[in-house]
Design a protein around this motif. Structure first.
Motif, PDB file in Angstrom:
ATOM      1  N   PHE A   1       0.572  -0.877  -0.356  1.00 37.57           N
ATOM      2  CA  PHE A   1       0.261  -0.135  -0.159  1.00 37.57           C
ATOM      3  C   PHE A   1       0.755   1.352  -0.271  1.00 37.57           C
TER       4      PHE A   1
ATOM      5  N   SER B   1      -4.793   7.192   4.047  1.00 34.87           N
ATOM      6  CA  SER B   1      -4.621   6.140   4.617  1.00 34.87           C
ATOM      7  C   SER B   1      -4.032   6.385   5.884  1.00 34.87           C
TER       8      SER B   1
ATOM      9  N   SER C   1      -8.022   3.496   4.336  1.00 36.08           N
ATOM     10  CA  SER C   1      -9.314   3.195   4.629  1.00 36.08           C
ATOM     11  C   SER C   1      -9.816   4.649   5.146  1.00 36.08           C
TER      12      SER C   1
ATOM     13  N   VAL D   1     -10.092  -2.112   7.537  1.00 38.48           N
ATOM     14  CA  VAL D   1      -9.500  -2.585   5.738  1.00 38.48           C
ATOM     15  C   VAL D   1     -10.858  -1.716   4.677  1.00 38.48           C
ATOM     16  N   GLU D   2     -11.554  -0.704   4.818  1.00 37.25           N
ATOM     17  CA  GLU D   2     -12.600  -0.878   4.003  1.00 37.25           C
ATOM     18  C   GLU D   2     -12.487   0.642   3.565  1.00 37.25           C
TER      19      GLU D   2
ATOM     20  N   GLU E   1     -12.516  -5.039  11.482  1.00 35.27           N
ATOM     21  CA  GLU E   1     -13.425  -4.840   9.647  1.00 35.27           C
ATOM     22  C   GLU E   1     -13.274  -3.679   9.278  1.00 35.27           C
TER      23      GLU E   1
ATOM     24  N   HIS F   1      -3.180   0.775   5.474  1.00 36.20           N
ATOM     25  CA  HIS F   1      -4.237   0.704   4.573  1.00 36.20           C
ATOM     26  C   HIS F   1      -4.931   1.898   4.358  1.00 36.20           C
TER      27      HIS F   1
END
Length: 265
Positions: A24, A199, A208, A138-139, A135, A206
């Motif tokens: 990333f 990020s 996100s 990572v979105e 959870e 990540h």
């Protein structure tokens, strides 16, 4: 934001080489960035940021080997940020700091190339859409981070409770109780902000994070900054004691992204 134990600042695994371990690192929405106010796009539809930390019950303060982190537990969404670019309220998870060895550097974001001595990050997650922080992280819409610049000046009357507690977590992987602290006292009076899609600034990086960067810094004293600089990257049993300074990632390429402003320059 906490990452993995196989990386650090100021060594061969430092920020300039993170791309070797974490793909990333060369992504299209990496953070931090240099904010150029003249190029930020004013968006009249951006609502004011609403921050409510009325349900704050901090669990602990810890030295994770990369920063000092205050963790929170909120099961009822009473500690949230909402409004602005956010479609749902985001729940507070933790806050932490980045700082430099000298006052000329330390912040992760810069403004017109200017670095501040430090930067506060309040990390929130989308608890409406996702069941756990793990959870959400990572979105693409999983996290919202509110960033506040630290500028040396007068002593910050509320920050002293935190800086006076730092001796308890001087060494890596040490932890202490730290309760009943409302981080709202660390926010600037003016709530003008820039926002962009970015990020995490530490591995695994990540992409996100919706970033909300307040334009106005808060003032902290030189003595308060020095208490951050007394922390160590090293554990208590390690023979080499490495001072925790310059724990920031340099600005990353914008790669076509737009930075939006809640205010007109």
């Amino acid at each position: 934001m906490s990452g993995q134990s196989c990386w650090g600042y100021g060594d061969d695994n430092g920020p300039l080489n993170w791309h070797k371990q974490f793909p990333f690192a060369q992504g299209d929405r990496q953070s931090p960035i240099d904010i150029v106010p003249a190029e930020a796009v004013y968006n009249a539809e951006l609502e004011p940021i609403s921050i409510s930390y009325s349900g704050c019950s901090s669990m602990s303060i810890c030295n994770n080997g990369h920063s000092v982190v205050v963790e929170f537990e909120d099961c009822k969404d009473k500690t949230v940020v909402s409004g602005g670019p956010l479609e749902q309220p985001y729940r507070l998870k933790q806050f932490h700091f980045h700082w430099g060895q000298k006052d000329k550097r330390g912040s992760e974001h810069t403004v017109n190339g200017k670095s501040y001595p430090g930067e506060l990050h309040l990390v929130h997650w989308n608890s409406t859409k996702y069941k756990t922080f793990g959870e959400a992280v990572v979105e693409a819409d999983g996290l919202a981070v509110v960033a506040v610049f630290l500028e040396t000046g007068d002593r910050h009357a509320q920050l002293h409770r935190l800086t006076d507690a730092l001796y308890m977590v001087k060494f890596k992987e040490t932890q202490a109780q730290f309760k009943d602290f409302d981080p709202q006292c660390l926010l600037p009076k003016c709530r003008d902000y820039w926002t962009y899609e970015g990020s995490l600034t530490t591995p695994p990086l990540h992409e996100s994070v919706t970033w909300i960067v307040f334009r106005e810094p808060i003032a902290v004293s030189e003595k308060q900054m020095d208490k951050f600089r007394m922390l160590l990257f090293s554990g208590e049993e390690e023979s080499e004691k490495l001072r925790m300074v310059d724990n920031y990632r340099p600005p990353q390429p914008l790669k076509g992204r737009r930075v939006f402003a809640s205010f007109q320059s």
